[in-house]
Design a protein around this motif. Structure first.
Motif, PDB file in Angstrom:
ATOM      1  N   SER A   1     -35.362  45.870  57.425  1.00 52.95           N
ATOM      2  CA  SER A   1     -34.758  47.095  57.446  1.00 52.95           C
ATOM      3  C   SER A   1     -33.656  47.372  58.592  1.00 52.95           C
ATOM      4  CB  SER A   1     -35.782  48.318  57.626  1.00 52.95           C
ATOM      5  OG  SER A   1     -36.355  48.009  58.968  1.00 52.95           O
ATOM      6  N   ARG A   2     -33.692  46.612  59.597  1.00 53.45           N
ATOM      7  CA  ARG A   2     -32.689  46.570  60.650  1.00 53.45           C
ATOM      8  C   ARG A   2     -31.836  45.403  60.643  1.00 53.45           C
ATOM      9  NH1 ARG A   2     -33.364  50.463  65.432  1.00 53.45           N
ATOM     10  NH2 ARG A   2     -34.480  52.657  64.091  1.00 53.45           N
TER      11      ARG A   2
ATOM     12  N   LEU B   1     -28.731  43.076  50.027  1.00 52.61           N
ATOM     13  CA  LEU B   1     -28.699  44.030  51.247  1.00 52.61           C
ATOM     14  C   LEU B   1     -28.136  45.517  51.041  1.00 52.61           C
ATOM     15  CD1 LEU B   1     -26.129  41.391  53.013  1.00 52.61           C
ATOM     16  CD2 LEU B   1     -28.316  41.829  53.576  1.00 52.61           C
TER      17      LEU B   1
ATOM     18  N   HIS C   1     -28.505  48.247  53.734  1.00 55.75           N
ATOM     19  CA  HIS C   1     -27.259  47.914  54.709  1.00 55.75           C
ATOM     20  C   HIS C   1     -26.003  47.948  53.964  1.00 55.75           C
ATOM     21  CE1 HIS C   1     -30.370  46.322  57.090  1.00 55.75           C
ATOM     22  NE2 HIS C   1     -31.013  45.645  56.227  1.00 55.75           N
ATOM     23  N   ARG C   2     -24.918  47.931  54.867  1.00 57.89           N
ATOM     24  CA  ARG C   2     -23.418  48.065  54.621  1.00 57.89           C
ATOM     25  C   ARG C   2     -22.842  47.045  55.269  1.00 57.89           C
ATOM     26  NH1 ARG C   2     -21.724  54.106  55.373  1.00 57.89           N
ATOM     27  NH2 ARG C   2     -19.740  53.301  54.424  1.00 57.89           N
ATOM     28  N   PRO C   3     -22.817  45.944  54.899  1.00 57.71           N
ATOM     29  CA  PRO C   3     -22.073  44.783  55.499  1.00 57.71           C
ATOM     30  C   PRO C   3     -20.696  45.153  55.087  1.00 57.71           C
ATOM     31  CG  PRO C   3     -22.997  44.112  53.551  1.00 57.71           C
ATOM     32  CD  PRO C   3     -23.573  45.331  53.639  1.00 57.71           C
TER      33      PRO C   3
END
Length: 285
Positions: free
Chosen positions: A205-206, A232, A237-239
């Protein structure tokens, strides 16, 4: 004509960049690397391929350290994992050439030469990527330990040690990123036209900041890249993502006249925005 040379001379033949900039080569493991103590194949290097110098049959993983000039050093460090389907590594195109660009920006570069299975076959047959990649992944995780344990010696900050991987090297990088021990993860991770190529790992999650880049005309790895990106995103997540219109697979540091030629600029801007390196100062300030 292609020339095959033994590993003992490999560093001297990686590239003119490697010759000029290499300062130190260290083994990753004290003694035989765990899990491959029985390996007997001998490392070899082929020069003059379409992707530059390529290394095969790596059984002794190493880091080559290329440090920036002291006046330029930012304290940031990047471990570089080149690609080659875990049977080879494009060590100049995706290793030492990348390292030189990093050094120019004051980033300590560590070219990882991770273990690869013996290349005793033609082409690249279907393989279990999780099986053949397990040793390279272990080496990538160990490389993070080594760099952080010697951070003071090499003038880097332990909280600014990142990784960048290309193709299979991106699988090494993603595994280091996703490992269960959050403290051992890289401070940031860049996956270039690669992803987990086997079973999709669990997505924590992190995670540290992530950078991804690929070309729309990638005929080799597009499906697993998109699958990883979707996983992701599904995990919240926002890569940072850069999708180039052209460049194919394995563009590395090639100059092809496509927008993928400029991925290093996007990567450096991303590092600046994340506070890992300072923005260049205008001339005269």
């Amino acid at each position: 004509m292609r020339k095959i040379i033994l590993a003992a001379a490999a560093v001297l033949h990686l590239s003119a960049i490697g010759e000029a900039a290499a300062q130190q080569v260290v083994n990753l493991w004290p003694g035989a690397p765990p899990g491959t103590e029985h390996w007997t194949h001998r490392e070899r290097v082929i020069e003059g391929t379409p992707v530059g110098t390529v290394v095969f049959d790596v059984s002794t993983p190493t880091l080559t350290i290329l440090l920036p000039e002291p006046g330029k050093a930012t304290g940031a460090a990047v471990i570089i994992a080149s690609g080659g389907a875990f049977v080879a590594q494009a060590i100049s195109l995706e290793g030492f050439s990348v390292a030189e660009r990093l050094r120019e920006r004051g980033i300590a570069a560590f070219v990882l030469k991770y273990r690869t299975i013996e290349k005793n076959f033609e082409g690249v047959p279907p393989m279990n990527m999780d099986s053949v990649g397990q040793y390279g992944i272990a080496d990538g995780i160990q490389a993070l330990r080594v760099v952080r344990s010697r951070a003071a010696e090499w003038g880097v900050r332990p909280d600014r040690v990142g990784m960048i991987g290309f193709s299979a090297g991106a699988m090494v990088t993603s595994a280091a990123l996703l490992q269960a021990d959050s403290a051992a993860r890289p401070s940031f991770a860049a996956m270039m036209y690669g992803a987990p190529f086997g079973v999709m790992p669990a997505i924590p999650s992190r995670l540290p900041p992530m950078f991804m880049a690929w070309a729309q005309d990638d005929a080799v790895a597009l499906a697993p890249i998109l699958r990883f990106h979707d996983a992701l995103r599904a995990a919240g997540h926002r890569p940072e993502v850069h999708i180039f219109s052209g460049g194919g697979h394995g563009f590395g540091m090639k100059r092809q006249g496509t927008s993928s030629d400029y991925w290093p600029d996007a990567f450096f801007h991303w590092l600046e925005a994340g506070g890992f390196i300072p923005a260049p100062q205008p001339a005269g300030t």
